[in-house]
Design a protein around this motif. Structure first.
Motif, mmCIF file in Angstrom:
data_model
loop_
_atom_site.group_PDB
_atom_site.id
_atom_site.type_symbol
_atom_site.label_atom_id
_atom_site.label_comp_id
_atom_site.label_asym_id
_atom_site.label_seq_id
_atom_site.Cartn_x
_atom_site.Cartn_y
_atom_site.Cartn_z
ATOM 1 N N GLY A 16 4.269 0.178 5.360
ATOM 2 C CA GLY A 16 2.878 -0.010 4.962
ATOM 3 C C GLY A 16 2.694 -1.342 4.267
ATOM 4 O O GLY A 16 3.273 -2.354 4.666
ATOM 5 N N GLY A 17 1.911 -1.311 3.197
ATOM 6 C CA GLY A 17 1.562 -2.548 2.498
ATOM 7 C C GLY A 17 2.762 -3.297 1.963
ATOM 8 O O GLY A 17 2.815 -4.529 2.029
ATOM 9 N N LEU A 18 3.758 -2.578 1.420
ATOM 10 C CA LEU A 18 4.960 -3.232 0.892
ATOM 11 C C LEU A 18 5.974 -3.487 1.996
ATOM 12 O O LEU A 18 6.597 -4.545 2.048
ATOM 13 C CB LEU A 18 5.608 -2.362 -0.195
ATOM 14 N N GLY A 19 6.147 -2.504 2.874
ATOM 15 C CA GLY A 19 7.147 -2.629 3.940
ATOM 16 C C GLY A 19 6.848 -3.791 4.873
ATOM 17 O O GLY A 19 7.765 -4.380 5.453
ATOM 18 N N CYS A 104 9.666 1.432 -0.081
ATOM 19 C CA CYS A 104 8.286 0.969 0.068
ATOM 20 C C CYS A 104 7.412 2.178 0.375
ATOM 21 O O CYS A 104 6.396 2.067 1.057
ATOM 22 C CB CYS A 104 8.187 -0.034 1.212
ATOM 23 N N SER A 105 7.831 3.363 -0.100
ATOM 24 C CA SER A 105 7.113 4.595 0.223
ATOM 25 C C SER A 105 5.918 4.753 -0.714
ATOM 26 O O SER A 105 5.669 3.904 -1.568
ATOM 27 C CB SER A 105 8.067 5.789 0.119
ATOM 28 N N ASP A 106 5.174 5.838 -0.548
ATOM 29 C CA ASP A 106 3.922 5.930 -1.293
ATOM 30 C C ASP A 106 3.788 7.220 -2.098
ATOM 31 O O ASP A 106 2.676 7.613 -2.441
ATOM 32 C CB ASP A 106 2.724 5.762 -0.343
ATOM 33 N N ASN A 107 4.896 7.900 -2.384
ATOM 34 C CA ASN A 107 4.756 9.124 -3.185
ATOM 35 C C ASN A 107 6.047 9.425 -3.938
ATOM 36 O O ASN A 107 7.133 8.997 -3.550
ATOM 37 C CB ASN A 107 4.376 10.310 -2.283
ATOM 38 N N ARG A 111 10.245 9.106 -3.174
ATOM 39 C CA ARG A 111 10.971 8.190 -4.070
ATOM 40 C C ARG A 111 12.148 8.899 -4.749
ATOM 41 O O ARG A 111 13.230 8.342 -4.876
ATOM 42 C CB ARG A 111 10.016 7.607 -5.108
ATOM 43 N N GLY A 128 9.871 -0.656 -5.094
ATOM 44 C CA GLY A 128 8.605 -1.321 -5.410
ATOM 45 C C GLY A 128 7.463 -0.342 -5.253
ATOM 46 O O GLY A 128 7.557 0.624 -4.494
ATOM 47 N N ALA A 129 6.385 -0.569 -5.990
ATOM 48 C CA ALA A 129 5.212 0.291 -5.880
ATOM 49 C C ALA A 129 3.992 -0.513 -6.280
ATOM 50 O O ALA A 129 4.076 -1.427 -7.100
ATOM 51 C CB ALA A 129 5.359 1.515 -6.778
ATOM 52 N N ALA A 130 2.843 -0.149 -5.706
ATOM 53 C CA ALA A 130 1.606 -0.847 -6.059
ATOM 54 C C ALA A 130 0.423 0.051 -5.756
ATOM 55 O O ALA A 130 0.432 0.800 -4.776
ATOM 56 C CB ALA A 130 1.479 -2.140 -5.269
#
Ligand SMILES: [Zn+2]
Lengths: 231, 77
Positions: A16-19, A104-107, A111, A128-130
């Motif tokens: 996604g956004g980070l990956g 670079c996951s989202d939950n 993680r 990383g997270a954002a």
């Protein structure tokens, strides 16, 4: 291009956004083999920040969409795709010959699962997270006795927090955080510089405030503490 | 004693300030500071805390002149 990079195998969880910046920079920098993990498909709403995907790839698996772009950039890049949800077994099987894992996951659940597998296998983890205006990066080196792990920071509860798709995010912020992750991966692979191990780098984009927090291994951490045998 | 309290990202928005100075004669911990600033609202378990830029737990003691910072959890990607 350093030989160590060419012979490295890096696992990226989440395209996604980070990956997106992580995979593009690692490919361009010369990492020889990328393992891409994402079960999702490209959606129009992703394109605002997930710069590896393009309009003509809407509906495609993200790993396929990413592979097309990455191999156009570096034709000799080796890519392995995994298009399913991660399980403990699949993660452990994958980690056997991985040099660095990039989260670079989202939950939280993903993680925590990635962290546990990295601790078990002694695999370096660049996390990383954002979301919205805020981003953070940390490096965990479980093979080093005093390295904290992700679970030392957060309690393992079911609570979920804000996601980018629900809460929105400014596209350049994932570019900044993902680029720092890629930088830290290269440093770990080459064994150069001072890594972020034992630190959490946080960024508040609204106030343009960077902070580095010193982390500690939690002696009661249920994931990494049993590995401590002495002081 | 006097403590410099900082809130980041969404916490800064919720509280409406990035920086608060608190005075106290009692002994303080991170959790007590949160309670004092946030009208006794419970401290969510995923909030990260730092005393003088070092990761701290809720029960960590705080001394005069310390800086205590609160960070919301970030898991998005
Ligand atoms: Zn731990």
């Amino acid at each position: 291009m350093p030989k160590q990079l060419k012979h490295s195998k890096v696992l990226i969880v989440g395209l996604g956004g980070l990956g997106a910046p992580v995979s593009l920079y690692l490919a361009a920098a010369g990492v020889g083999h990328l393992v891409l993990v994402d079960y999702d498909h490209v959606d129009l709403s992703n394109l605002q920040r997930q710069i590896i995907h393009k309009t003509s790839h809407i509906g495609q698996e993200k790993t396929v969409s990413a592979q097309i772009k990455l191999q156009a950039l570096v034709p000799e890049l080796q890519i392995t795709r995994f298009n399913q949800r991660l399980s403990k077994t699949s993660l452990n099987n994958m980690l056997s010959d991985i040099n660095v894992v990039v989260d670079c996951s989202d939950n939280f659940m993903t993680r925590f699962a990635i962290n546990a597998a990295c601790v078990e296998n002694g695999t370096p983890l660049v996390s990383g997270a954002a979301v919205r205006w805020k981003g953070q990066v940390a490096v965990f080196l479980p093979a080093q006795k005093h390295s904290p792990c992700y679970r030392c920071l957060y309690n393992n509860t079911e609570d979920e927090t804000e996601t980018c798709s629900q809460m929105g995010i400014l596209a350049p912020l994932v570019g900044i955080i993902g680029s720092i992750q890629a930088l830290e991966v290269i440093k770990v692979l080459l064994g150069i510089g001072q890594s972020l191990c034992g630190k959490l780098l946080t960024f508040d984009a609204y106030t343009e405030t960077w902070r580095t927090l010193k982390l500690r291994k939690d002696p009661a951490c249920p994931v990494c503490s049993q590995l401590i045998t002495d002081n | 004693m006097s403590i410099d309290v900082k809130f980041f990202a969404s916490l800064r928005e919720q509280i409406g300030k990035s920086d608060i100075q608190i005075e106290s004669t009692d002994s303080l911990t991170c959790a007590k500071i949160w309670a004092q600033v946030c009208n006794n609202a419970p401290l969510p378990s995923h909030i990260l805390m730092a005393v003088n830029k070092e990761y701290a737990v809720q029960s960590a003691p705080v001394q005069d002149g310390d800086e205590v910072a609160f960070f919301p959890p970030v898991t998005g990607g």
